[in-house]
Write a protein that holds these residues in place. Sequence first.
Motif, PDB file in Angstrom:
ATOM      1  N   ALA A 120     -17.839  -3.688 -20.638  1.00 17.50           N
ATOM      2  CA  ALA A 120     -17.061  -2.539 -21.094  1.00 17.50           C
ATOM      3  C   ALA A 120     -17.000  -1.562 -19.929  1.00 17.50           C
ATOM      4  O   ALA A 120     -18.033  -1.118 -19.428  1.00 17.50           O
ATOM      5  N   THR A 121     -15.797  -1.230 -19.475  1.00 21.40           N
ATOM      6  CA  THR A 121     -15.668  -0.526 -18.199  1.00 21.40           C
ATOM      7  C   THR A 121     -14.486   0.431 -18.151  1.00 21.40           C
ATOM      8  O   THR A 121     -13.463   0.213 -18.807  1.00 21.40           O
ATOM      9  N   PRO A 122     -14.600   1.506 -17.366  1.00 18.67           N
ATOM     10  CA  PRO A 122     -13.445   2.326 -17.001  1.00 18.67           C
ATOM     11  C   PRO A 122     -12.732   1.684 -15.816  1.00 18.67           C
ATOM     12  O   PRO A 122     -13.108   0.578 -15.393  1.00 18.67           O
ATOM     13  N   PRO A 123     -11.726   2.340 -15.233  1.00 18.00           N
ATOM     14  CA  PRO A 123     -10.874   1.682 -14.224  1.00 18.00           C
ATOM     15  C   PRO A 123     -11.557   1.160 -12.966  1.00 18.00           C
ATOM     16  O   PRO A 123     -11.227   0.073 -12.489  1.00 18.00           O
ATOM     17  N   GLY A 124     -12.511   1.938 -12.417  1.00 20.05           N
ATOM     18  CA  GLY A 124     -13.034   1.644 -11.089  1.00 20.05           C
ATOM     19  C   GLY A 124     -13.315   0.195 -10.746  1.00 20.05           C
ATOM     20  O   GLY A 124     -12.679  -0.381  -9.849  1.00 20.05           O
ATOM     21  N   PRO A 125     -14.261  -0.457 -11.416  1.00 20.64           N
ATOM     22  CA  PRO A 125     -14.632  -1.823 -11.042  1.00 20.64           C
ATOM     23  C   PRO A 125     -13.534  -2.861 -11.256  1.00 20.64           C
ATOM     24  O   PRO A 125     -13.558  -3.920 -10.645  1.00 20.64           O
ATOM     25  N   MET A 126     -12.571  -2.556 -12.100  1.00 22.67           N
ATOM     26  CA  MET A 126     -11.512  -3.525 -12.400  1.00 22.67           C
ATOM     27  C   MET A 126     -10.294  -3.391 -11.492  1.00 22.67           C
ATOM     28  O   MET A 126      -9.654  -4.387 -11.161  1.00 22.67           O
ATOM     29  N   THR A 127      -9.974  -2.158 -11.072  1.00 23.99           N
ATOM     30  CA  THR A 127      -8.697  -1.976 -10.382  1.00 23.99           C
ATOM     31  C   THR A 127      -8.746  -1.115  -9.118  1.00 23.99           C
ATOM     32  O   THR A 127      -7.734  -1.004  -8.422  1.00 23.99           O
ATOM     33  N   ILE A 128      -9.888  -0.514  -8.813  1.00 25.86           N
ATOM     34  CA  ILE A 128      -9.953   0.417  -7.686  1.00 25.86           C
ATOM     35  C   ILE A 128     -10.969   0.006  -6.626  1.00 25.86           C
ATOM     36  O   ILE A 128     -10.672  -0.012  -5.432  1.00 25.86           O
ATOM     37  N   ASN A 129     -12.169  -0.330  -7.048  1.00 29.64           N
ATOM     38  CA  ASN A 129     -13.286  -0.478  -6.115  1.00 29.64           C
ATOM     39  C   ASN A 129     -13.106  -1.555  -5.062  1.00 29.64           C
ATOM     40  O   ASN A 129     -13.678  -1.468  -3.977  1.00 29.64           O
ATOM     41  N   PRO A 178      -0.246  24.974   3.137  1.00 32.13           N
ATOM     42  CA  PRO A 178      -0.857  23.695   3.523  1.00 32.13           C
ATOM     43  C   PRO A 178      -2.321  23.857   3.943  1.00 32.13           C
ATOM     44  O   PRO A 178      -2.658  24.758   4.714  1.00 32.13           O
ATOM     45  N   GLY A 179      -3.170  22.980   3.391  1.00 34.52           N
ATOM     46  CA  GLY A 179      -4.573  22.982   3.756  1.00 34.52           C
ATOM     47  C   GLY A 179      -5.390  24.101   3.152  1.00 34.52           C
ATOM     48  O   GLY A 179      -6.566  24.264   3.503  1.00 34.52           O
ATOM     49  N   LYS A 180      -4.814  24.870   2.229  1.00 36.15           N
ATOM     50  CA  LYS A 180      -5.538  26.000   1.641  1.00 36.15           C
ATOM     51  C   LYS A 180      -5.937  25.771   0.183  1.00 36.15           C
ATOM     52  O   LYS A 180      -6.855  26.414  -0.314  1.00 36.15           O
ATOM     53  N   VAL A 181      -5.235  24.882  -0.509  1.00 33.19           N
ATOM     54  CA  VAL A 181      -5.540  24.610  -1.925  1.00 33.19           C
ATOM     55  C   VAL A 181      -6.649  23.566  -1.998  1.00 33.19           C
ATOM     56  O   VAL A 181      -6.565  22.511  -1.365  1.00 33.19           O
ATOM     57  N   THR A 182      -7.685  23.859  -2.766  1.00 34.98           N
ATOM     58  CA  THR A 182      -8.813  22.931  -2.900  1.00 34.98           C
ATOM     59  C   THR A 182      -8.802  22.271  -4.278  1.00 34.98           C
ATOM     60  O   THR A 182      -8.439  22.897  -5.272  1.00 34.98           O
ATOM     61  N   TYR A 183      -9.213  21.011  -4.296  1.00 27.85           N
ATOM     62  CA  TYR A 183      -9.383  20.338  -5.591  1.00 27.85           C
ATOM     63  C   TYR A 183     -10.699  19.571  -5.596  1.00 27.85           C
ATOM     64  O   TYR A 183     -11.068  18.933  -4.618  1.00 27.85           O
ATOM     65  N   GLY A 184     -11.417  19.686  -6.693  1.00 31.39           N
ATOM     66  CA  GLY A 184     -12.700  19.020  -6.825  1.00 31.39           C
ATOM     67  C   GLY A 184     -12.564  17.671  -7.509  1.00 31.39           C
ATOM     68  O   GLY A 184     -11.548  17.389  -8.155  1.00 31.39           O
ATOM     69  N   SER A 185     -13.592  16.865  -7.349  1.00 29.96           N
ATOM     70  CA  SER A 185     -13.584  15.546  -7.996  1.00 29.96           C
ATOM     71  C   SER A 185     -15.010  15.146  -8.348  1.00 29.96           C
ATOM     72  O   SER A 185     -15.974  15.807  -7.973  1.00 29.96           O
ATOM     73  N   GLN A 186     -15.121  14.032  -9.037  1.00 26.13           N
ATOM     74  CA  GLN A 186     -16.426  13.485  -9.416  1.00 26.13           C
ATOM     75  C   GLN A 186     -17.114  12.791  -8.242  1.00 26.13           C
ATOM     76  O   GLN A 186     -18.244  12.336  -8.368  1.00 26.13           O
ATOM     77  N   GLY A 187     -16.429  12.667  -7.130  1.00 26.48           N
ATOM     78  CA  GLY A 187     -16.986  12.013  -5.953  1.00 26.48           C
ATOM     79  C   GLY A 187     -15.924  11.239  -5.211  1.00 26.48           C
ATOM     80  O   GLY A 187     -14.844  10.949  -5.743  1.00 26.48           O
ATOM     81  N   ASN A 188     -16.196  10.901  -3.971  1.00 26.97           N
ATOM     82  CA  ASN A 188     -15.244  10.124  -3.173  1.00 26.97           C
ATOM     83  C   ASN A 188     -14.944   8.784  -3.845  1.00 26.97           C
ATOM     84  O   ASN A 188     -15.851   8.052  -4.227  1.00 26.97           O
ATOM     85  N   GLY A 189     -13.668   8.472  -3.966  1.00 30.17           N
ATOM     86  CA  GLY A 189     -13.265   7.214  -4.568  1.00 30.17           C
ATOM     87  C   GLY A 189     -13.171   7.235  -6.073  1.00 30.17           C
ATOM     88  O   GLY A 189     -12.765   6.241  -6.682  1.00 30.17           O
ATOM     89  N   HIS A 193     -10.606  11.998  -7.749  1.00 26.45           N
ATOM     90  CA  HIS A 193     -10.276  12.121  -6.325  1.00 26.45           C
ATOM     91  C   HIS A 193      -8.932  11.461  -6.031  1.00 26.45           C
ATOM     92  O   HIS A 193      -8.034  12.057  -5.423  1.00 26.45           O
ATOM     93  N   LEU A 194      -8.792  10.221  -6.485  1.00 28.61           N
ATOM     94  CA  LEU A 194      -7.576   9.471  -6.168  1.00 28.61           C
ATOM     95  C   LEU A 194      -6.351  10.040  -6.873  1.00 28.61           C
ATOM     96  O   LEU A 194      -5.238   9.962  -6.346  1.00 28.61           O
ATOM     97  N   THR A 195      -6.539  10.615  -8.058  1.00 27.92           N
ATOM     98  CA  THR A 195      -5.411  11.244  -8.757  1.00 27.92           C
ATOM     99  C   THR A 195      -4.926  12.463  -7.976  1.00 27.92           C
ATOM    100  O   THR A 195      -3.715  12.685  -7.829  1.00 27.92           O
ATOM    101  N   GLY A 196      -5.870  13.252  -7.459  1.00 29.46           N
ATOM    102  CA  GLY A 196      -5.486  14.389  -6.630  1.00 29.46           C
ATOM    103  C   GLY A 196      -4.791  13.952  -5.360  1.00 29.46           C
ATOM    104  O   GLY A 196      -3.810  14.561  -4.918  1.00 29.46           O
ATOM    105  N   GLN A 197      -5.288  12.872  -4.764  1.00 28.81           N
ATOM    106  CA  GLN A 197      -4.673  12.359  -3.547  1.00 28.81           C
ATOM    107  C   GLN A 197      -3.288  11.799  -3.827  1.00 28.81           C
ATOM    108  O   GLN A 197      -2.363  11.950  -3.020  1.00 28.81           O
TER     109      GLN A 197
END
Length: 351
Positions: A120-129, A178-189, A193-197
């Motif tokens: 039982a899994t969220p997206p990462g191990p199936m489609t991202i990692n 440009p380069g002034k707006v910050t967005y946080g994430s649960q961690g790299n990858g 993070h990827l949605t913001g990117q």
Amino acid sequence: MAVDYPARRTAALPFLTKPVVSPGDFMRKRTFITVSLITAAAAGLPVLAQDAATYPAKPIRVIVNFPPGGTVDVLTRTVAQKLSERFGRPVVVENRAGAGGNIGAQAVATAAADGYTLLATPPGPMTINQNLYKDMQFDPARLVPVVMLASVPNVITARADFPASSVRELVAYVKANPGKVTYGSQGNGSTSHLTGQMFATIIGGDMVHVPFKGEGPALTELLGGRIDLFFGNISAVLKYRESKHVKLLGLASEKRGSMAPDVPSAAEAGLSDFVASAWFAIAAPPGTPAAVANKLNATIVDIMKLPDVREKFAAQGAEVVGGTPAEMTSFMNAERARWKRVIETANVKID
């Protein structure tokens, strides 16, 4: 009684300790062995169908590849309880977290292909990692899809006093700063993070990513006004919106969602390609018979129609998905292609 390897080898091959047989005896024995093997193979042909008909004949183990208490854990335990009642067999949920979900996923990828160990899994191990980790020991595409449990749309969340109050205003503001707006994430990858990117790539803007160790710390910084945006599950931020501590600018989807129907979709602002959600699925080890996967699918889909189950899903902000294994396969393929483009285009690396 356990015996050492040489003893087992001698017992299995008795001719090693006996005199050489005559050519006639050898031919008769070879013929007998050949016929026996053919007969055994023929007898084994209906085994898979028989296994599916009698499945499950013993307890089922479902490995959740993230810690207890998270959305995937709660949804899985809800379904597991009902599944146990339907099958009359224990369905045990086991948490194996680590490496972005890869540890639990690998345990299932190397398990017996009999339907008694599930993931039982969220997206990462199936489609991202697979596009982020160089040392993954399994191929997620070989896992057998069983069913999509649910989906939670990602939403663009801004601090309460952020200058933009809509997706269109956000696009204009990011481009003007440009380069002034910050967005946080649960961690790299992570998906946040990827949605913001993905958003930055689509609009051609430049934002600063600030990774945290989990969703909680990222939201704490957003509420404190120390970062500007968070691209994450709508279920995680709704309570803060109600208290007016954050603003929801738009869903990363093609249409509005049921949880907050007044929040517009990104497509309404002209960003039809900005689609990202957290989803939760069940898969089986490579080689699991289709008949077993189909039986699990039909049972779980039926379970997810129950009012009390749908209520528990809704409490997690999750919309029931369901569908067939074939539909899940198509969805997984599209997700892998989507996130691969994002990762490669932005040259995303993990620590």
